[in-house]
Design a protein around this motif. Structure first.
Motif, PDB file in Angstrom:
ATOM      1  N   SER A   3      21.909  17.602 -21.928  1.00 22.43           N
ATOM      2  CA  SER A   3      22.262  18.467 -20.780  1.00 22.43           C
ATOM      3  C   SER A   3      21.178  19.498 -20.474  1.00 22.43           C
ATOM      4  CB  SER A   3      23.590  19.176 -21.068  1.00 22.43           C
ATOM      5  OG  SER A   3      23.502  19.945 -22.258  1.00 22.43           O
ATOM      6  N   ASN A   4      20.364  19.841 -21.490  1.00 19.97           N
ATOM      7  CA  ASN A   4      19.286  20.817 -21.234  1.00 19.97           C
ATOM      8  C   ASN A   4      18.101  20.190 -20.514  1.00 19.97           C
ATOM      9  OD1 ASN A   4      17.932  19.321 -23.176  1.00 19.97           O
ATOM     10  ND2 ASN A   4      18.262  20.826 -24.811  1.00 19.97           N
ATOM     11  N   ASN A   5      18.125  18.869 -20.394  1.00 19.07           N
ATOM     12  CA  ASN A   5      17.067  18.116 -19.704  1.00 19.07           C
ATOM     13  C   ASN A   5      15.715  18.205 -20.399  1.00 19.07           C
ATOM     14  OD1 ASN A   5      16.792  16.314 -17.516  1.00 19.07           O
ATOM     15  ND2 ASN A   5      15.570  17.835 -16.372  1.00 19.07           N
ATOM     16  N   LEU A   6      15.686  18.781 -21.605  1.00 17.56           N
ATOM     17  CA  LEU A   6      14.438  18.919 -22.343  1.00 17.56           C
ATOM     18  C   LEU A   6      14.338  17.907 -23.490  1.00 17.56           C
ATOM     19  CD1 LEU A   6      14.265  22.815 -22.625  1.00 17.56           C
ATOM     20  CD2 LEU A   6      13.043  21.355 -21.000  1.00 17.56           C
ATOM     21  N   THR A   7      15.471  17.481 -23.984  1.00 19.12           N
ATOM     22  CA  THR A   7      15.485  16.565 -25.137  1.00 19.12           C
ATOM     23  C   THR A   7      16.386  15.364 -24.853  1.00 19.12           C
ATOM     24  OG1 THR A   7      17.303  17.810 -26.143  1.00 19.12           O
ATOM     25  CG2 THR A   7      15.056  18.412 -26.800  1.00 19.12           C
ATOM     26  N   ARG A   8      16.233  14.357 -25.705  1.00 17.95           N
ATOM     27  CA  ARG A   8      17.079  13.166 -25.647  1.00 17.95           C
ATOM     28  C   ARG A   8      17.746  12.944 -27.012  1.00 17.95           C
ATOM     29  NH1 ARG A   8      12.582   9.059 -23.295  1.00 17.95           N
ATOM     30  NH2 ARG A   8      11.279  10.477 -24.528  1.00 17.95           N
ATOM     31  N   SER A   9      18.837  12.257 -26.987  1.00 16.71           N
ATOM     32  CA  SER A   9      19.549  11.932 -28.226  1.00 16.71           C
ATOM     33  C   SER A   9      20.183  10.554 -28.073  1.00 16.71           C
ATOM     34  CB  SER A   9      20.627  12.984 -28.542  1.00 16.71           C
ATOM     35  OG  SER A   9      21.576  13.052 -27.479  1.00 16.71           O
ATOM     36  N   GLY A  10      20.697  10.055 -29.161  1.00 17.84           N
ATOM     37  CA  GLY A  10      21.302   8.720 -29.093  1.00 17.84           C
ATOM     38  C   GLY A  10      21.696   8.205 -30.465  1.00 17.84           C
ATOM     39  N   TYR A  11      21.757   6.886 -30.578  1.00 20.43           N
ATOM     40  CA  TYR A  11      22.235   6.262 -31.819  1.00 20.43           C
ATOM     41  C   TYR A  11      21.276   5.180 -32.298  1.00 20.43           C
ATOM     42  CZ  TYR A  11      26.480   8.674 -30.446  1.00 20.43           C
ATOM     43  OH  TYR A  11      27.377   9.641 -30.090  1.00 20.43           O
ATOM     44  N   ILE A  12      21.332   4.983 -33.602  1.00 24.34           N
ATOM     45  CA  ILE A  12      20.451   4.012 -34.259  1.00 24.34           C
ATOM     46  C   ILE A  12      21.309   3.017 -35.044  1.00 24.34           C
ATOM     47  CG2 ILE A  12      18.656   3.702 -36.038  1.00 24.34           C
ATOM     48  CD1 ILE A  12      17.767   6.600 -35.398  1.00 24.34           C
ATOM     49  N   THR A  13      20.950   1.743 -34.971  1.00 21.32           N
ATOM     50  CA  THR A  13      21.532   0.738 -35.861  1.00 21.32           C
ATOM     51  C   THR A  13      20.686   0.727 -37.129  1.00 21.32           C
ATOM     52  OG1 THR A  13      22.311  -0.626 -34.021  1.00 21.32           O
ATOM     53  CG2 THR A  13      22.114  -1.686 -36.170  1.00 21.32           C
ATOM     54  N   PRO A  14      21.230   1.154 -38.270  1.00 20.37           N
ATOM     55  CA  PRO A  14      20.405   1.296 -39.479  1.00 20.37           C
ATOM     56  C   PRO A  14      19.897  -0.031 -40.023  1.00 20.37           C
ATOM     57  CG  PRO A  14      22.722   1.646 -39.983  1.00 20.37           C
ATOM     58  CD  PRO A  14      22.636   1.536 -38.490  1.00 20.37           C
ATOM     59  N   ALA A  15      18.813   0.023 -40.774  1.00 17.92           N
ATOM     60  CA  ALA A  15      18.194  -1.161 -41.383  1.00 17.92           C
ATOM     61  C   ALA A  15      18.929  -1.593 -42.641  1.00 17.92           C
ATOM     62  CB  ALA A  15      16.734  -0.861 -41.716  1.00 17.92           C
ATOM     63  N   VAL A  16      19.887  -0.784 -43.100  1.00 20.16           N
ATOM     64  CA  VAL A  16      20.608  -1.043 -44.351  1.00 20.16           C
ATOM     65  C   VAL A  16      22.097  -1.182 -44.066  1.00 20.16           C
ATOM     66  CG1 VAL A  16      21.160  -0.126 -46.648  1.00 20.16           C
ATOM     67  CG2 VAL A  16      18.896   0.267 -45.653  1.00 20.16           C
ATOM     68  N   ASP A  17      22.715  -2.152 -44.720  1.00 19.46           N
ATOM     69  CA  ASP A  17      24.176  -2.276 -44.655  1.00 19.46           C
ATOM     70  C   ASP A  17      24.761  -1.396 -45.758  1.00 19.46           C
ATOM     71  OD1 ASP A  17      26.825  -2.925 -44.601  1.00 19.46           O
ATOM     72  OD2 ASP A  17      26.549  -5.095 -44.723  1.00 19.46           O
ATOM     73  N   TYR A  18      25.278  -0.247 -45.368  1.00 11.41           N
ATOM     74  CA  TYR A  18      25.741   0.733 -46.352  1.00 11.41           C
ATOM     75  C   TYR A  18      27.110   0.408 -46.943  1.00 11.41           C
ATOM     76  CZ  TYR A  18      21.841   3.699 -45.019  1.00 11.41           C
ATOM     77  OH  TYR A  18      20.576   4.196 -44.806  1.00 11.41           O
ATOM     78  N   SER A  19      27.660  -0.735 -46.612  1.00 12.96           N
ATOM     79  CA  SER A  19      28.954  -1.120 -47.177  1.00 12.96           C
ATOM     80  C   SER A  19      28.793  -1.966 -48.436  1.00 12.96           C
ATOM     81  CB  SER A  19      29.780  -1.894 -46.143  1.00 12.96           C
ATOM     82  OG  SER A  19      29.165  -3.137 -45.844  1.00 12.96           O
ATOM     83  N   LYS A  20      27.583  -2.460 -48.684  1.00 11.97           N
ATOM     84  CA  LYS A  20      27.380  -3.323 -49.850  1.00 11.97           C
ATOM     85  C   LYS A  20      25.944  -3.246 -50.376  1.00 11.97           C
ATOM     86  CE  LYS A  20      27.105  -7.219 -46.613  1.00 11.97           C
ATOM     87  NZ  LYS A  20      27.594  -8.571 -46.293  1.00 11.97           N
ATOM     88  N   ILE A  21      25.654  -2.169 -51.042  1.00  8.71           N
ATOM     89  CA  ILE A  21      24.346  -1.991 -51.681  1.00  8.71           C
ATOM     90  C   ILE A  21      24.497  -2.286 -53.170  1.00  8.71           C
ATOM     91  CG2 ILE A  21      22.467  -0.390 -52.157  1.00  8.71           C
ATOM     92  CD1 ILE A  21      23.345   1.200 -49.695  1.00  8.71           C
ATOM     93  N   GLN A  22      23.725  -3.222 -53.678  1.00  7.88           N
ATOM     94  CA  GLN A  22      23.820  -3.581 -55.099  1.00  7.88           C
ATOM     95  C   GLN A  22      22.523  -3.342 -55.858  1.00  7.88           C
ATOM     96  OE1 GLN A  22      25.997  -7.160 -56.174  1.00  7.88           O
ATOM     97  NE2 GLN A  22      26.575  -7.461 -54.039  1.00  7.88           N
ATOM     98  N   GLU A  23      21.405  -3.588 -55.195  1.00  4.83           N
ATOM     99  CA  GLU A  23      20.098  -3.332 -55.814  1.00  4.83           C
ATOM    100  C   GLU A  23      19.247  -2.480 -54.876  1.00  4.83           C
ATOM    101  OE1 GLU A  23      21.687  -7.221 -57.201  1.00  4.83           O
ATOM    102  OE2 GLU A  23      20.914  -6.675 -55.236  1.00  4.83           O
ATOM    103  N   VAL A  24      18.366  -1.693 -55.466  1.00  4.50           N
ATOM    104  CA  VAL A  24      17.469  -0.845 -54.667  1.00  4.50           C
ATOM    105  C   VAL A  24      16.070  -0.874 -55.269  1.00  4.50           C
ATOM    106  CG1 VAL A  24      19.336   0.711 -53.934  1.00  4.50           C
ATOM    107  CG2 VAL A  24      18.027   1.235 -56.012  1.00  4.50           C
ATOM    108  N   LEU A  25      15.112  -0.418 -54.488  1.00  7.43           N
ATOM    109  CA  LEU A  25      13.752  -0.176 -54.965  1.00  7.43           C
ATOM    110  C   LEU A  25      13.478   1.314 -54.840  1.00  7.43           C
ATOM    111  CD1 LEU A  25      11.706  -3.083 -53.312  1.00  7.43           C
ATOM    112  CD2 LEU A  25      12.336  -2.875 -55.721  1.00  7.43           C
ATOM    113  N   VAL A  26      12.994   1.914 -55.913  1.00  8.40           N
ATOM    114  CA  VAL A  26      12.694   3.350 -55.904  1.00  8.40           C
ATOM    115  C   VAL A  26      11.183   3.538 -55.941  1.00  8.40           C
ATOM    116  CG1 VAL A  26      13.049   5.570 -57.045  1.00  8.40           C
ATOM    117  CG2 VAL A  26      14.828   3.800 -57.166  1.00  8.40           C
ATOM    118  N   ILE A  27      10.662   4.231 -54.944  1.00  8.91           N
ATOM    119  CA  ILE A  27       9.234   4.572 -54.941  1.00  8.91           C
ATOM    120  C   ILE A  27       9.050   5.709 -55.936  1.00  8.91           C
ATOM    121  CG2 ILE A  27       7.309   5.431 -53.556  1.00  8.91           C
ATOM    122  CD1 ILE A  27       8.673   4.175 -51.103  1.00  8.91           C
ATOM    123  N   THR A  28       8.260   5.472 -56.971  1.00  4.23           N
ATOM    124  CA  THR A  28       8.225   6.394 -58.107  1.00  4.23           C
ATOM    125  C   THR A  28       7.366   7.654 -57.888  1.00  4.23           C
ATOM    126  OG1 THR A  28       6.475   5.022 -59.080  1.00  4.23           O
ATOM    127  CG2 THR A  28       8.732   4.611 -59.813  1.00  4.23           C
TER     128      THR A  28
END
Length: 289
Positions: A250-275
């Motif tokens: 509404s301020n006409n200066l910025t935009r906003s919206g939604y993103i479809t995430p790259a991760v399915d957060y309903s079923k995470i079993q393994e991850v990679l951690v950057i050390t």
């Protein structure tokens, strides 16, 4: 003086009885086709009894055979059921192994996409008890080189950041958590924005972004969103997701919206951690200079 036997019959009566019996036997022979009285009697007594005995014997034999057949069928059915159970177990195990292989392939691909960073794999061992992995614990910790603020990958990109570390465990806060906010940018234009976590939006499979400059750079649905260079905790260029909706505020200066995430957060079993954390990398670069 002789006493006369009062029970004996006169001879003439015996003669009459014998004559009557002979006549009866002749009549029986006539009506039975000269088969004889013995045959006649046998036809109406012995033969029916033999037939009854034979029928009973046949019935008992059939019952015995059927009983044996039922025992054989029951035994065979148990063998078949055991085989079915074994095949079902094998099939379930193979499907689980296939799912695990698919997940590992995805992690391997993710590892290749970020080959510049040293990483360690870990399994999720606990979550916050909801349907969404907004806050969870992994089975690697400080003994494995993990530190607070290490970035965590899963699926096709960034899943969250380490917030707590023990010798053999670490806690991860996901991007969808209400307390999460990430400095991000549009990949094609490098315009920065803020991606905020929202568990209510997570149930719809969305993340929210805001404070994107409303300039001449066109942002379309499908635009890739990654972590920005100005983030103090997140490494640059980690994939967050795709723009699914964008509008001018509404301020006409910025935009906003939604993103479809790259991760399915309903079923995470393994991850990679950057050390290595971003601060460690910045410090390392400064020393080299």
């Amino acid at each position: 003086m002789k006493i006369k036997n009062q029970s004996s019959l006169p001879s003439k009566y015996w003669l009459l009885i014998i004559a009557v019996v002979c006549i009866l036997l002749m009549g029986i022979e006539h009506f039975t086709g000269h088969a004889g009285p013995v045959t006649f009697v046998a036809n109406y007594t012995v033969i029916p009894m033999e037939k009854g005995i034979s029928y009973a014997g046949t019935w008992m034999s059939d019952v015995s055979k059927n009983f044996q057949t039922m025992k054989d069928m029951t035994k065979e059915n148990k063998k078949l059921q055991k085989k079915v159970d074994e095949l079902t177990t094998d099939n379930t195990r193979l499907r689980q192994e296939q799912y695990e292989l698919d997940r590992l392939k995805q992690l391997y691909k993710l590892d290749e996409n970020y080959s510049d960073y040293k990483k360690i794999g870990a399994h999720v061992i606990a979550d916050n008890g909801t349907n969404w992995f907004s806050d969870f614990i992994i089975d690697k910790g400080s003994k494995d080189g993990i530190k607070k603020n290490c970035n965590v990958l899963a699926g096709s990109g960034l899943v969250g950041i380490v917030t707590e570390v023990g010798p053999h465990y670490a806690r991860v806060r996901a991007l969808i958590d209400d307390a999460s906010n990430v400095s991000a940018m549009m990949l094609s234009t490098s315009d920065t924005c803020i991606v905020r976590g929202d568990l209510k939006l997570a149930s719809d499979g969305r993340l929210r972004f805001e404070k994107l400059a409303n300039n001449d750079n066109k942002i379309e649905v499908g635009e890739q969103v990654v972590t920005s260079h100005v983030s103090d905790r997140y490494l640059q260029g980690l994939f967050i997701g795709y723009v699914s909706e964008v509008k001018v505020d509404s301020n006409n200066l910025t935009r906003s919206g939604y993103i479809t995430p790259a991760v399915d957060y309903s079923k995470i079993q393994e991850v990679l951690v950057i050390t290595k954390t971003k601060q460690e990398m910045i410090s390392s670069r400064s020393k080299k200079k």
